[in-house]
Structure formats: C-alpha cells, structure tokens
Design an enzyme around this catalytic site. Structure first.
Site, PDB file in Angstrom:
ATOM      1  N   ASP A  54      -9.551  -5.310  -5.102  1.00 30.04           N
ATOM      2  CA  ASP A  54      -9.073  -4.200  -4.275  1.00 30.04           C
ATOM      3  C   ASP A  54      -9.842  -2.931  -4.636  1.00 30.04           C
ATOM      4  O   ASP A  54      -9.728  -2.415  -5.745  1.00 30.04           O
ATOM      5  CB  ASP A  54      -7.570  -3.999  -4.508  1.00 30.04           C
ATOM      6  CG  ASP A  54      -6.950  -2.993  -3.544  1.00 30.04           C
ATOM      7  OD1 ASP A  54      -7.698  -2.235  -2.898  1.00 30.04           O
ATOM      8  OD2 ASP A  54      -5.710  -2.977  -3.439  1.00 30.04           O
ATOM      9  N   SER A  57       0.831  -1.188   0.000  1.00 28.75           N
ATOM     10  CA  SER A  57       0.000   0.000   0.000  1.00 28.75           C
ATOM     11  C   SER A  57       0.877   1.254   0.000  1.00 28.75           C
ATOM     12  O   SER A  57       1.675   1.432  -0.918  1.00 28.75           O
ATOM     13  CB  SER A  57      -0.952  -0.050   1.199  1.00 28.75           C
ATOM     14  OG  SER A  57      -1.980   0.912   1.076  1.00 28.75           O
ATOM     15  N   HIS A  68      -7.638  -5.483  -0.838  1.00 24.27           N
ATOM     16  CA  HIS A  68      -6.454  -4.648  -0.650  1.00 24.27           C
ATOM     17  C   HIS A  68      -5.466  -5.246   0.343  1.00 24.27           C
ATOM     18  O   HIS A  68      -4.253  -5.233   0.108  1.00 24.27           O
ATOM     19  CB  HIS A  68      -6.886  -3.259  -0.172  1.00 24.27           C
ATOM     20  CG  HIS A  68      -5.755  -2.304   0.025  1.00 24.27           C
ATOM     21  ND1 HIS A  68      -4.962  -1.875  -1.012  1.00 24.27           N
ATOM     22  CD2 HIS A  68      -5.265  -1.713   1.152  1.00 24.27           C
ATOM     23  CE1 HIS A  68      -4.033  -1.044  -0.546  1.00 24.27           C
ATOM     24  NE2 HIS A  68      -4.204  -0.936   0.759  1.00 24.27           N
TER      25      HIS A  68
END
Length: 289
Positions: free
Chosen positions: A227, A147, A259
C-alpha cells in the site's frame, strides 16, 4: 505469431481492470456474480439525521434474528463515496451472518473535521435504536471501515467523546475491523488530509493513535504491504500502541496487496485476492459478544 494468453490469465487481467475502475463498477460485477442469491438489502435510504447525506441502507440474511451487526464506513479521502456503490460490502457481511448497515456521511468540501466523525456517531446511535427491527442485536454492534472510513471507525472506537456527544455509551462498539486505514499521519502533508482535517486547532486529536487506551474494543488492523496510498506503518504503529497499552488488537499484513485490495476482496469475484472478508468476519464474530 505470439501465443495467446491462457484463459485464466485473461480472466484475472479482466477482473483486475474492473476492480481498478472503482466501487460502482465493482458493485455491479458483484451483483452479477451474486445472481440474486443470498442476503440482500432490506431497507434503503433510511434517514439517521436531517441532512440529505445522512442516510443509510441495511442488509440482512433472509432469516435474521438477534444477529451481530456490522456498520461499514467506506473510504474516499473524506471527500467522495456513496453507500449505493458499496452495496457489495453490505451483501458480503450479511452473507457472513451479520446485519450490515452502510451509511453515507457528509463530505469535504461541504464540511470538515469532525463533521464526518459526528455523522458516524449519529449512525451508530440509529443502529443502536433501530437495528433490532431488521434482526440485528443492538448489544453486538461492530464497525468496519476502509481507508478514510477506517479513520472514522477508528476514532469512533477509540475517542470516546464522539459517541458520548451523540448520546451513545462508548462501550456500544464491541469490536472493529479496520482496513487500509490512516491512524498516525502527522504532519498533514497530503492535500486531501489538509482539506479534511487541517482546520482543527489540535492536530493530534485528528489521529486515532492519540486515543489508544487499555479498555479499547478489540480491533483488527488489516493492510496490504504494498500500500503506497496509506503506508502499512499506520496499522503497525497503532497496533503497537494498543498492544503497549494492554488493549486487544490483531494485525494482519497482506503481502503484495495494495491500498484497495482489502475492500476489493469483499466483492464476490475478488475474494481470493486477500482473505479480508474471512479474517474480519471471524474476528468480529468472535468479539461481538
């Protein structure tokens, strides 16, 4: 009277709920599953700079000598996270035969772009200069990020200015595995990205895709197709741009994965969710030469 849920489904539901509770609890579950076996932390809270957030932990196999190195950058929208909560990631890569380094970095709102990228570069400098004492090979340094951590790792791998400013040859990073990362997300419409990056006068310079280049280190871009936090198009767009430039890149799309799934899958009880650990470790091992 309804039939009881099969035990395997109960366990799967429990594991999913534990994973959803966040990295700290996920780390605890991984530690219990590990039962003290295998590689562990060999150095804790080592400073790589003067700020209290500029600290790192090191994980290594029991017998470590000239092993490839992973520097793992966790996510958290550039505004949250701690290295201790991601010990499971350090243990995971150490279990794959790497010396793994997990640094903290300064966070929003105390800092804004590019401070957290500069911290990443300073951590790489420390690794280059010191990892040999823990059995790592300073000539085989790789990066992994999830991320916002993948955003940091991508900029370190692609925008040569940050390592150069830290006194590090950009070629020091031999390869990268980037999980669920944002690489091409202008305009900044999300409040979290605005808080972290919106101060920078040249927005394109906050985007890893702007720095795709033919001599980029090999990158694995892995993301879940479900995601909705960081859309898969980020990985797809960066992979296409790197491929068009002639750079070595591999794209992994995990059907049905969200995600967090690629980083959750680094923890021991959840490694069957998606093969993120096996895929990234194999890729980095192959290219960390």
């Amino acid at each position: 009277m309804p039939k009881p849920m099969p035990r395997r489904l109960v366990l799967a539901a429990l594991l999913t709920s534990l994973a959803a509770c966040g990295p700290a609890l996920l780390n605890s579950v991984d530690g219990v599953a590990r039962l003290g076996a295998g590689p562990g932390r060999v150095a804790a809270s080592v400073p790589y700079g003067a700020h209290p957030r500029q600290r790192l932990d090191v994980y290594a196999p029991r017998r470590a000598e000239r092993l490839p190195v992973v520097v793992f950058f966790y996510g958290g929208a550039w505004s949250s996270g701690s290295r201790g909560a991601y010990a499971f990631a350090g243990r995971a890569y150490a279990g794959q035969g790497f010396v793994a380094v997990v640094p903290d970095y300064r966070l929003v709102p105390d800092v804004r772009f590019p401070a957290f990228v500069q911290d990443g570069a300073a951590a790489i400098r420390w690794v280059r200069d010191n990892v040999a004492r823990y059995g790592g090979d300073p000539d085989r340094i790789t990066v992994v990020g999830h991320s916002a951590g993948a955003h940091i790792a991508a900029l370190l791998a692609l925008d040569v200015r940050w390592l150069r400013e830290a006194g590090v040859d950009p070629r020091t990073i031999k390869a990268g595995a980037l999980l669920s990362g944002p690489y091409d997300f202008l305009p900044l419409t999300d409040a979290r990205s605005q808080a972290a990056l919106g101060n920078w006068p040249r927005p394109a310079e906050t985007q890893p895709i702007s720095f795709a280049r033919p001599d980029a280190p090999p990158l694995l871009l892995a993301t879940g197709m479900a995601d909705t936090t960081v859309r898969p198009r980020n990985s797809q767009a960066l992979a296409a741009k790197l491929q068009a430039a002639g750079a070595p890149v591999e794209l992994k799309l995990y059907p049905g994965a969200g995600h967090a799934d690629p980083v959750i899958a680094l923890a021991r009880p959840f490694r069957g969710r998606v093969p993120a650990l096996a895929d990234s470790a194999a890729f980095l091992r192959r290219h960390a030469q």
